[in-house]
Design a protein around this motif. Structure first.
Motif, PDB file in Angstrom:
ATOM      1  N   ILE A   1       0.762  -1.018  -0.132  1.00  0.00           N
ATOM      2  CA  ILE A   1       0.027  -0.097   0.005  1.00  0.00           C
ATOM      3  C   ILE A   1       0.770   1.270   0.130  1.00  0.00           C
ATOM      4  CG2 ILE A   1      -1.921   1.424   1.155  1.00  0.00           C
ATOM      5  CD1 ILE A   1      -2.478  -1.489   2.393  1.00  0.00           C
ATOM      6  N   PHE A   2       1.838   1.125   0.961  1.00  0.00           N
ATOM      7  CA  PHE A   2       2.939   2.313   0.868  1.00  0.00           C
ATOM      8  C   PHE A   2       3.968   1.975   1.776  1.00  0.00           C
ATOM      9  CE2 PHE A   2       1.098   3.158   5.091  1.00  0.00           C
ATOM     10  CZ  PHE A   2       1.978   3.589   5.711  1.00  0.00           C
ATOM     11  N   LYS A   3       5.184   2.663   1.533  1.00  0.00           N
ATOM     12  CA  LYS A   3       6.534   2.530   2.294  1.00  0.00           C
ATOM     13  C   LYS A   3       6.614   3.890   2.718  1.00  0.00           C
ATOM     14  CE  LYS A   3      10.004   0.217   0.839  1.00  0.00           C
ATOM     15  NZ  LYS A   3      11.444  -0.333   0.186  1.00  0.00           N
ATOM     16  N   GLY A   4       7.121   3.793   4.063  1.00  0.00           N
ATOM     17  CA  GLY A   4       7.715   5.234   4.676  1.00  0.00           C
ATOM     18  C   GLY A   4       6.746   5.453   5.813  1.00  0.00           C
ATOM     19  N   ALA A   5       6.412   6.686   5.737  1.00  0.00           N
ATOM     20  CA  ALA A   5       5.821   7.443   6.868  1.00  0.00           C
ATOM     21  C   ALA A   5       4.104   7.862   6.293  1.00  0.00           C
ATOM     22  CB  ALA A   5       6.443   8.659   7.279  1.00  0.00           C
ATOM     23  N   GLY A   6       3.299   7.055   6.867  1.00  0.00           N
ATOM     24  CA  GLY A   6       1.986   7.584   6.534  1.00  0.00           C
ATOM     25  C   GLY A   6       1.322   8.342   7.944  1.00  0.00           C
ATOM     26  N   VAL A   7       0.773   9.565   7.517  1.00  0.00           N
ATOM     27  CA  VAL A   7       0.466  10.298   8.664  1.00  0.00           C
ATOM     28  C   VAL A   7      -0.861   9.986   9.224  1.00  0.00           C
ATOM     29  CG1 VAL A   7      -0.441  12.304   7.156  1.00  0.00           C
ATOM     30  CG2 VAL A   7       0.310  12.711   9.488  1.00  0.00           C
ATOM     31  N   ALA A   8      -0.960   9.620  10.327  1.00  0.00           N
ATOM     32  CA  ALA A   8      -2.125   9.531  11.301  1.00  0.00           C
ATOM     33  C   ALA A   8      -2.770  10.849  11.574  1.00  0.00           C
ATOM     34  CB  ALA A   8      -2.023   8.700  12.477  1.00  0.00           C
ATOM     35  N   ILE A   9      -3.552  11.451  10.590  1.00  0.00           N
ATOM     36  CA  ILE A   9      -3.636  12.888  10.402  1.00  0.00           C
ATOM     37  C   ILE A   9      -4.957  13.302  11.320  1.00  0.00           C
ATOM     38  CG2 ILE A   9      -5.588  12.939   8.454  1.00  0.00           C
ATOM     39  CD1 ILE A   9      -3.632  15.328   7.250  1.00  0.00           C
ATOM     40  N   ILE A  10      -4.883  14.467  11.844  1.00  0.00           N
ATOM     41  CA  ILE A  10      -5.803  15.066  12.977  1.00  0.00           C
ATOM     42  C   ILE A  10      -6.958  15.354  12.012  1.00  0.00           C
ATOM     43  CG2 ILE A  10      -4.077  15.825  14.667  1.00  0.00           C
ATOM     44  CD1 ILE A  10      -4.885  18.836  13.551  1.00  0.00           C
TER      45      ILE A  10
ATOM     46  N   TYR B   1      16.631   4.572   6.132  1.00  0.00           N
ATOM     47  CA  TYR B   1      16.648   3.235   6.344  1.00  0.00           C
ATOM     48  C   TYR B   1      16.729   2.247   5.139  1.00  0.00           C
ATOM     49  CZ  TYR B   1      16.385  -1.570   8.502  1.00  0.00           C
ATOM     50  OH  TYR B   1      16.654  -2.774   8.687  1.00  0.00           O
ATOM     51  N   PHE B   2      15.707   2.818   4.445  1.00  0.00           N
ATOM     52  CA  PHE B   2      15.632   1.879   2.945  1.00  0.00           C
ATOM     53  C   PHE B   2      16.713   2.248   2.039  1.00  0.00           C
ATOM     54  CE2 PHE B   2      10.582   3.181   3.557  1.00  0.00           C
ATOM     55  CZ  PHE B   2      10.632   2.006   4.198  1.00  0.00           C
TER      56      PHE B   2
ATOM     57  N   SER C   1       4.764   0.111  11.910  1.00  0.00           N
ATOM     58  CA  SER C   1       4.690   0.488  13.155  1.00  0.00           C
ATOM     59  C   SER C   1       3.758   1.226  13.496  1.00  0.00           C
ATOM     60  CB  SER C   1       5.945   1.100  13.567  1.00  0.00           C
ATOM     61  OG  SER C   1       6.077   1.633  14.691  1.00  0.00           O
ATOM     62  N   GLY C   2       2.956   1.408  14.639  1.00  0.00           N
ATOM     63  CA  GLY C   2       1.888   2.181  14.980  1.00  0.00           C
ATOM     64  C   GLY C   2       2.442   3.015  16.258  1.00  0.00           C
ATOM     65  N   ASN C   3       3.631   3.062  16.320  1.00  0.00           N
ATOM     66  CA  ASN C   3       4.253   3.673  17.606  1.00  0.00           C
ATOM     67  C   ASN C   3       5.362   4.662  16.987  1.00  0.00           C
ATOM     68  OD1 ASN C   3       2.634   2.691  19.478  1.00  0.00           O
ATOM     69  ND2 ASN C   3       3.961   1.187  19.917  1.00  0.00           N
ATOM     70  N   ASP C   4       5.635   5.723  17.023  1.00  0.00           N
ATOM     71  CA  ASP C   4       6.799   6.579  16.503  1.00  0.00           C
ATOM     72  C   ASP C   4       8.039   6.186  17.236  1.00  0.00           C
ATOM     73  OD1 ASP C   4       5.681   8.340  14.422  1.00  0.00           O
ATOM     74  OD2 ASP C   4       4.212   9.247  16.055  1.00  0.00           O
ATOM     75  N   ASP C   5       7.969   5.739  18.346  1.00  0.00           N
ATOM     76  CA  ASP C   5       9.141   5.478  19.125  1.00  0.00           C
ATOM     77  C   ASP C   5       9.909   4.072  18.792  1.00  0.00           C
ATOM     78  OD1 ASP C   5       7.282   4.246  20.330  1.00  0.00           O
ATOM     79  OD2 ASP C   5       8.179   4.376  22.395  1.00  0.00           O
ATOM     80  N   GLN C   6       9.222   3.362  17.772  1.00  0.00           N
ATOM     81  CA  GLN C   6       9.495   2.268  17.174  1.00  0.00           C
ATOM     82  C   GLN C   6       9.612   2.108  15.776  1.00  0.00           C
ATOM     83  OE1 GLN C   6       6.900  -0.789  18.884  1.00  0.00           O
ATOM     84  NE2 GLN C   6       7.071   0.111  20.925  1.00  0.00           N
ATOM     85  N   ILE C   7      10.031   2.983  15.135  1.00  0.00           N
ATOM     86  CA  ILE C   7       9.996   3.299  13.543  1.00  0.00           C
ATOM     87  C   ILE C   7      11.117   2.352  13.253  1.00  0.00           C
ATOM     88  CG2 ILE C   7      10.046   4.750  11.718  1.00  0.00           C
ATOM     89  CD1 ILE C   7       9.060   6.928  13.299  1.00  0.00           C
ATOM     90  N   VAL C   8      12.327   2.635  13.637  1.00  0.00           N
ATOM     91  CA  VAL C   8      13.347   2.193  13.063  1.00  0.00           C
ATOM     92  C   VAL C   8      13.501   0.701  13.493  1.00  0.00           C
ATOM     93  CG1 VAL C   8      15.889   2.095  12.900  1.00  0.00           C
ATOM     94  CG2 VAL C   8      14.828   4.218  12.875  1.00  0.00           C
ATOM     95  N   PRO C   9      13.150   0.413  14.776  1.00  0.00           N
ATOM     96  CA  PRO C   9      13.065  -0.914  15.213  1.00  0.00           C
ATOM     97  C   PRO C   9      12.203  -2.004  14.441  1.00  0.00           C
ATOM     98  CG  PRO C   9      13.185   0.293  17.328  1.00  0.00           C
ATOM     99  CD  PRO C   9      13.067   1.386  15.814  1.00  0.00           C
ATOM    100  N   ILE C  10      11.122  -1.609  14.038  1.00  0.00           N
ATOM    101  CA  ILE C  10      10.086  -2.150  13.170  1.00  0.00           C
ATOM    102  C   ILE C  10      10.588  -2.206  11.722  1.00  0.00           C
ATOM    103  CG2 ILE C  10       7.857  -2.313  12.147  1.00  0.00           C
ATOM    104  CD1 ILE C  10       7.526  -3.186  14.828  1.00  0.00           C
ATOM    105  N   LEU C  11      11.168  -1.338  11.234  1.00  0.00           N
ATOM    106  CA  LEU C  11      11.813  -1.436   9.905  1.00  0.00           C
ATOM    107  C   LEU C  11      13.009  -2.325   9.846  1.00  0.00           C
ATOM    108  CD1 LEU C  11      12.442   2.503   8.773  1.00  0.00           C
ATOM    109  CD2 LEU C  11      10.534   0.865   8.193  1.00  0.00           C
TER     110      LEU C  11
ATOM    111  N   LYS D   1       7.490  -2.018   6.896  1.00  0.00           N
ATOM    112  CA  LYS D   1       7.433  -1.350   5.501  1.00  0.00           C
ATOM    113  C   LYS D   1       7.279   0.166   5.846  1.00  0.00           C
ATOM    114  CE  LYS D   1       7.471  -4.432   2.320  1.00  0.00           C
ATOM    115  NZ  LYS D   1       7.850  -5.652   3.041  1.00  0.00           N
ATOM    116  N   GLY D   2       7.123   0.483   7.377  1.00  0.00           N
ATOM    117  CA  GLY D   2       6.882   2.139   7.669  1.00  0.00           C
ATOM    118  C   GLY D   2       6.373   2.132   8.932  1.00  0.00           C
ATOM    119  N   VAL D   3       5.527   3.347   9.187  1.00  0.00           N
ATOM    120  CA  VAL D   3       4.945   3.602  10.313  1.00  0.00           C
ATOM    121  C   VAL D   3       3.643   4.443   9.908  1.00  0.00           C
ATOM    122  CG1 VAL D   3       6.489   5.846  10.242  1.00  0.00           C
ATOM    123  CG2 VAL D   3       5.042   4.739  12.382  1.00  0.00           C
ATOM    124  N   ILE D   4       2.822   4.281  10.622  1.00  0.00           N
ATOM    125  CA  ILE D   4       1.423   5.119  10.711  1.00  0.00           C
ATOM    126  C   ILE D   4       1.659   6.003  11.695  1.00  0.00           C
ATOM    127  CG2 ILE D   4      -1.104   5.405  11.033  1.00  0.00           C
ATOM    128  CD1 ILE D   4      -1.364   2.464   9.383  1.00  0.00           C
ATOM    129  N   SER D   5       1.838   7.311  11.523  1.00  0.00           N
ATOM    130  CA  SER D   5       2.647   8.063  12.437  1.00  0.00           C
ATOM    131  C   SER D   5       1.946   9.601  12.968  1.00  0.00           C
ATOM    132  CB  SER D   5       3.942   8.792  11.612  1.00  0.00           C
ATOM    133  OG  SER D   5       4.695   9.602  12.516  1.00  0.00           O
TER     134      SER D   5
END
Length: 279
Positions: free
Chosen positions: A5-14, A208-209, A172-182, A187-191
């Motif tokens: 679906i996507f790679k990288g940072a998907g914003v969990a937008i307000i 990282y990629f 990752s659903g947690n911003d403090d675990q972006i690189v560990p999950i990668l 594939k990225g983070v919902i951030s």
């Protein structure tokens, strides 16, 4: 063929609110700024979007606003989860109809269904649409988590398998675990962080990629203070306040969410200032 679906940072937008409803003009502005900032996907009407307090009309209108604003430039993932399967199906079908690229479906909250119930729930949704499902597992909020054998079973039936081959993509659903999950093949983070630092969150993933894991790790550590501040109270209280401080008309939080404690607000301001986001 595998299709992520996507790679990288998907914003969990307000969701910016007024006293009367959703501020769609400001939502479009925020989305445009996210795209300019390098965000890799828009995740609309999720937890950070306060979807739990939105009316059905607001929920659908926000999804359509995101799709119409993005115009296919990056994927739009629509939060369509519910603790009522029939309503989750209705929202998911609507999201597909208006052009969302995928749906984000949280485990049914409050009901606390069994794993067998989870499989039936997701199977019913998957069979009602033709776009991928992101399984949103956040047991601290819902009271029920997806167990590993359930993921295995769901991989056999969800549209996600058609999109992703034999493997489920993990975010990752947690911003403090972006690189560990990668580092574990994610594939990225919902951030949440991406709301206030879209370019930086994207770059952390991209480094990282690009094989620069050490640099990505340094960025992860460098943003610890801001990530901590964005979660010093329940999400999305801090990020909504942060967006106001960045000059967006984010509007009020919807009750029962309330304004931050003064000490936490100072922590947030200090972190934003430390990263040059406010003066």
């Amino acid at each position: 063929m595998k299709k992520t679906i996507f790679k990288g940072a998907g914003v969990a937008i307000i969701t910016p609110f007024t006293e009367d409803g959703v501020n769609f003009e400001e939502l479009s502005r925020i989305i445009e700024d996210q795209i300019k900032g390098g965000t890799d996907a828009i995740v609309i009407t999720g937890t950070s979007g306060e979807s739990a307090t939105m009316t059905d009309e607001e929920h659908k209108a926000a999804i359509k606003c995101a799709v119409d604003t993005v115009k296919g430039r990056i994927p739009v993932i629509a939060g369509t989860g519910s603790n009522e399967t029939s309503y989750a199906i209705q929202l998911s079908q609507y999201a597909e109809k208006v052009g969302a690229d995928a749906v984000l479906v949280v485990t049914p909250y409050y009901n606390k269904c069994t794993q067998k119930g989870l499989i039936a729930h997701y199977k019913a949704i998957a069979e009602s649409i033709n776009i991928p499902i992101v399984l949103y597992d956040v047991p601290s909020r819902t009271g029920v988590g997806i167990q590993i054998p359930t993921y295995v079973e769901l991989s056999k039936i969800l549209r996600l398998r058609a999109a992703c081959g034999d493997n489920l993509d993990v975010y990752s659903g947690n911003d403090d675990q972006i690189v560990p999950i990668l580092s574990l093949g994610g594939k990225g983070v919902i951030s949440v962080l991406s709301n206030v630092a879209p370019r930086e969150t994207h770059d952390m993933c991209q480094l990282y990629f690009d094989g620069k894991a050490e640099e990505a790790g340094k960025m992860q550590v460098a943003y610890t203070d801001l990530i901590d501040a964005l979660f010093c109270e329940v999400n999305p209280i801090p990020v909504k306040v942060a967006m106001r401080k960045l000059g967006y008309a984010a509007g009020p939080l919807r009750m029962p969410l309330c304004e931050m404690e003064p000490a936490h607000e100072k922590q947030l301001e200090d972190a934003l200032r430390n990263h040059g986001l406010i003066k």
